[in-house]
Design a protein around this motif. Sequence first.
Motif, PDB file in Angstrom:
ATOM      1  N   HIS A 118      28.631 -25.234  -9.442  1.00 39.22           N
ATOM      2  CA  HIS A 118      28.029 -26.382  -8.750  1.00 39.22           C
ATOM      3  C   HIS A 118      27.891 -27.592  -9.665  1.00 39.22           C
ATOM      4  O   HIS A 118      28.274 -28.698  -9.284  1.00 39.22           O
ATOM      5  CB  HIS A 118      26.663 -25.984  -8.188  1.00 39.22           C
ATOM      6  N   TYR A 119      27.334 -27.416 -10.853  1.00 39.57           N
ATOM      7  CA  TYR A 119      27.037 -28.537 -11.742  1.00 39.57           C
ATOM      8  C   TYR A 119      28.125 -28.812 -12.772  1.00 39.57           C
ATOM      9  O   TYR A 119      28.114 -29.861 -13.405  1.00 39.57           O
ATOM     10  CB  TYR A 119      25.708 -28.299 -12.466  1.00 39.57           C
ATOM     11  N   GLY A 120      29.024 -27.878 -12.972  1.00 35.42           N
ATOM     12  CA  GLY A 120      30.074 -28.041 -13.970  1.00 35.42           C
ATOM     13  C   GLY A 120      29.599 -27.674 -15.365  1.00 35.42           C
ATOM     14  O   GLY A 120      28.425 -27.361 -15.586  1.00 35.42           O
ATOM     15  N   TRP A 121      30.533 -27.682 -16.316  1.00 36.06           N
ATOM     16  CA  TRP A 121      30.234 -27.371 -17.707  1.00 36.06           C
ATOM     17  C   TRP A 121      31.214 -28.178 -18.559  1.00 36.06           C
ATOM     18  O   TRP A 121      32.307 -27.708 -18.871  1.00 36.06           O
ATOM     19  CB  TRP A 121      30.385 -25.879 -17.946  1.00 36.06           C
ATOM     20  N   PRO A 122      30.834 -29.419 -18.902  1.00 34.10           N
ATOM     21  CA  PRO A 122      31.762 -30.302 -19.613  1.00 34.10           C
ATOM     22  C   PRO A 122      32.305 -29.714 -20.912  1.00 34.10           C
ATOM     23  O   PRO A 122      33.475 -29.928 -21.235  1.00 34.10           O
ATOM     24  CB  PRO A 122      30.931 -31.556 -19.891  1.00 34.10           C
ATOM     25  N   ALA A 123      31.494 -28.985 -21.649  1.00 32.56           N
ATOM     26  CA  ALA A 123      31.950 -28.419 -22.923  1.00 32.56           C
ATOM     27  C   ALA A 123      33.095 -27.427 -22.715  1.00 32.56           C
ATOM     28  O   ALA A 123      33.925 -27.239 -23.607  1.00 32.56           O
ATOM     29  CB  ALA A 123      30.791 -27.728 -23.640  1.00 32.56           C
ATOM     30  N   ARG A 124      33.157 -26.819 -21.537  1.00 39.98           N
ATOM     31  CA  ARG A 124      34.228 -25.860 -21.218  1.00 39.98           C
ATOM     32  C   ARG A 124      35.268 -26.459 -20.275  1.00 39.98           C
ATOM     33  O   ARG A 124      36.106 -25.745 -19.747  1.00 39.98           O
ATOM     34  CB  ARG A 124      33.638 -24.611 -20.561  1.00 39.98           C
ATOM     35  N   ILE A 157      34.900 -27.578 -17.296  1.00 41.26           N
ATOM     36  CA  ILE A 157      34.761 -27.118 -15.914  1.00 41.26           C
ATOM     37  C   ILE A 157      34.127 -28.263 -15.128  1.00 41.26           C
ATOM     38  O   ILE A 157      32.994 -28.659 -15.405  1.00 41.26           O
ATOM     39  CB  ILE A 157      33.898 -25.840 -15.826  1.00 41.26           C
ATOM     40  N   ALA A 158      34.885 -28.768 -14.186  1.00 43.21           N
ATOM     41  CA  ALA A 158      34.412 -29.900 -13.376  1.00 43.21           C
ATOM     42  C   ALA A 158      33.390 -29.422 -12.344  1.00 43.21           C
ATOM     43  O   ALA A 158      33.509 -28.315 -11.805  1.00 43.21           O
ATOM     44  CB  ALA A 158      35.591 -30.555 -12.664  1.00 43.21           C
ATOM     45  N   PRO A 159      32.385 -30.241 -12.051  1.00 49.52           N
ATOM     46  CA  PRO A 159      31.405 -29.856 -11.035  1.00 49.52           C
ATOM     47  C   PRO A 159      32.023 -29.837  -9.644  1.00 49.52           C
ATOM     48  O   PRO A 159      32.911 -30.631  -9.333  1.00 49.52           O
ATOM     49  CB  PRO A 159      30.328 -30.932 -11.143  1.00 49.52           C
ATOM     50  N   GLN A 160      31.559 -28.908  -8.838  1.00 48.18           N
ATOM     51  CA  GLN A 160      31.936 -28.816  -7.427  1.00 48.18           C
ATOM     52  C   GLN A 160      30.639 -28.696  -6.632  1.00 48.18           C
ATOM     53  O   GLN A 160      30.270 -27.597  -6.227  1.00 48.18           O
ATOM     54  CB  GLN A 160      32.831 -27.604  -7.193  1.00 48.18           C
ATOM     55  N   PRO A 161      29.943 -29.805  -6.429  1.00 48.37           N
ATOM     56  CA  PRO A 161      28.592 -29.783  -5.858  1.00 48.37           C
ATOM     57  C   PRO A 161      28.571 -29.471  -4.349  1.00 48.37           C
ATOM     58  O   PRO A 161      28.214 -30.301  -3.519  1.00 48.37           O
ATOM     59  CB  PRO A 161      28.070 -31.183  -6.149  1.00 48.37           C
ATOM     60  N   PHE A 162      28.920 -28.259  -3.998  1.00 53.75           N
ATOM     61  CA  PHE A 162      29.038 -27.882  -2.591  1.00 53.75           C
ATOM     62  C   PHE A 162      27.705 -27.927  -1.850  1.00 53.75           C
ATOM     63  O   PHE A 162      27.666 -28.255  -0.659  1.00 53.75           O
ATOM     64  CB  PHE A 162      29.680 -26.494  -2.451  1.00 53.75           C
ATOM     65  N   LEU A 163      26.589 -27.630  -2.525  1.00 53.00           N
ATOM     66  CA  LEU A 163      25.284 -27.703  -1.857  1.00 53.00           C
ATOM     67  C   LEU A 163      24.835 -29.153  -1.672  1.00 53.00           C
ATOM     68  O   LEU A 163      24.356 -29.531  -0.598  1.00 53.00           O
ATOM     69  CB  LEU A 163      24.226 -26.925  -2.638  1.00 53.00           C
ATOM     70  N   SER A 164      24.997 -29.966  -2.690  1.00 55.59           N
ATOM     71  CA  SER A 164      24.637 -31.388  -2.583  1.00 55.59           C
ATOM     72  C   SER A 164      25.486 -32.083  -1.523  1.00 55.59           C
ATOM     73  O   SER A 164      24.984 -32.900  -0.751  1.00 55.59           O
ATOM     74  CB  SER A 164      24.819 -32.092  -3.925  1.00 55.59           C
ATOM     75  N   ASP A 165      26.770 -31.743  -1.496  1.00 52.32           N
ATOM     76  CA  ASP A 165      27.654 -32.340  -0.493  1.00 52.32           C
ATOM     77  C   ASP A 165      27.228 -31.926   0.919  1.00 52.32           C
ATOM     78  O   ASP A 165      27.222 -32.750   1.836  1.00 52.32           O
ATOM     79  CB  ASP A 165      29.105 -31.925  -0.731  1.00 52.32           C
ATOM     80  N   ALA A 166      26.864 -30.668   1.093  1.00 51.64           N
ATOM     81  CA  ALA A 166      26.425 -30.190   2.405  1.00 51.64           C
ATOM     82  C   ALA A 166      25.143 -30.905   2.829  1.00 51.64           C
ATOM     83  O   ALA A 166      24.990 -31.291   3.993  1.00 51.64           O
ATOM     84  CB  ALA A 166      26.213 -28.677   2.376  1.00 51.64           C
ATOM     85  N   LEU A 167      24.227 -31.093   1.890  1.00 47.30           N
ATOM     86  CA  LEU A 167      22.989 -31.805   2.197  1.00 47.30           C
ATOM     87  C   LEU A 167      23.274 -33.240   2.620  1.00 47.30           C
ATOM     88  O   LEU A 167      22.701 -33.739   3.585  1.00 47.30           O
ATOM     89  CB  LEU A 167      22.037 -31.784   0.999  1.00 47.30           C
ATOM     90  N   GLN A 168      24.172 -33.905   1.925  1.00 51.89           N
ATOM     91  CA  GLN A 168      24.504 -35.287   2.274  1.00 51.89           C
ATOM     92  C   GLN A 168      25.136 -35.369   3.667  1.00 51.89           C
ATOM     93  O   GLN A 168      24.824 -36.267   4.442  1.00 51.89           O
ATOM     94  CB  GLN A 168      25.449 -35.898   1.231  1.00 51.89           C
ATOM     95  N   ARG A 169      26.014 -34.418   3.992  1.00 51.58           N
ATOM     96  CA  ARG A 169      26.655 -34.421   5.306  1.00 51.58           C
ATOM     97  C   ARG A 169      25.678 -34.126   6.433  1.00 51.58           C
ATOM     98  O   ARG A 169      25.819 -34.648   7.532  1.00 51.58           O
ATOM     99  CB  ARG A 169      27.787 -33.378   5.351  1.00 51.58           C
ATOM    100  N   LYS A 170      24.685 -33.284   6.177  1.00 50.80           N
ATOM    101  CA  LYS A 170      23.766 -32.831   7.221  1.00 50.80           C
ATOM    102  C   LYS A 170      22.390 -33.476   7.145  1.00 50.80           C
ATOM    103  O   LYS A 170      21.468 -33.041   7.829  1.00 50.80           O
ATOM    104  CB  LYS A 170      23.615 -31.301   7.147  1.00 50.80           C
TER     105      LYS A 170
END
Length: 130
Positions: free
Chosen positions: A88-94, A96-109
């Motif tokens: 969800h939040y990502g891990w820049p040191a590794r 890994i890009a964030p994929q904020p699926f919960l935040s996106d769902a909240l914004q849509r709904k």
Amino acid sequence: MSDIDRITPGGRIRVEGLRKAIRSLEQAGADAQDMRDLMHALGLIVVNAAAPPRRSGNLAGTLRAGRGKTKAVVRAGGARAPYAGVIHYGWPARRIAPQPFLSDALQRKRTDVFRALDQGVSQILKSNNL
């Protein structure tokens, strides 16, 4: 319930005065379980709209809504998917890009959540003759 404070893109929404309104409802005789059920229903709106990335399906199986009296909480992860926060939040040191699926769902709904909150509180008031 006067002020609404939205923080984007994190998806945090704060409704000022809700705690005081709930306390007043309880003093007037409203059941706390009604508020828990309402907050759970609000969380389910977001859970049902969330689209986590699917490799094995384990992460999608861990989405759940809490039953708080004063707040709607949506959770993901646990023993079956301990990597939920990293996804969800990502891990820049590794890298890994964030994929904020919960935040996106909240914004849509967001509109549906506010509508359900308004209808739910109105129903609790009506059922308790308030």
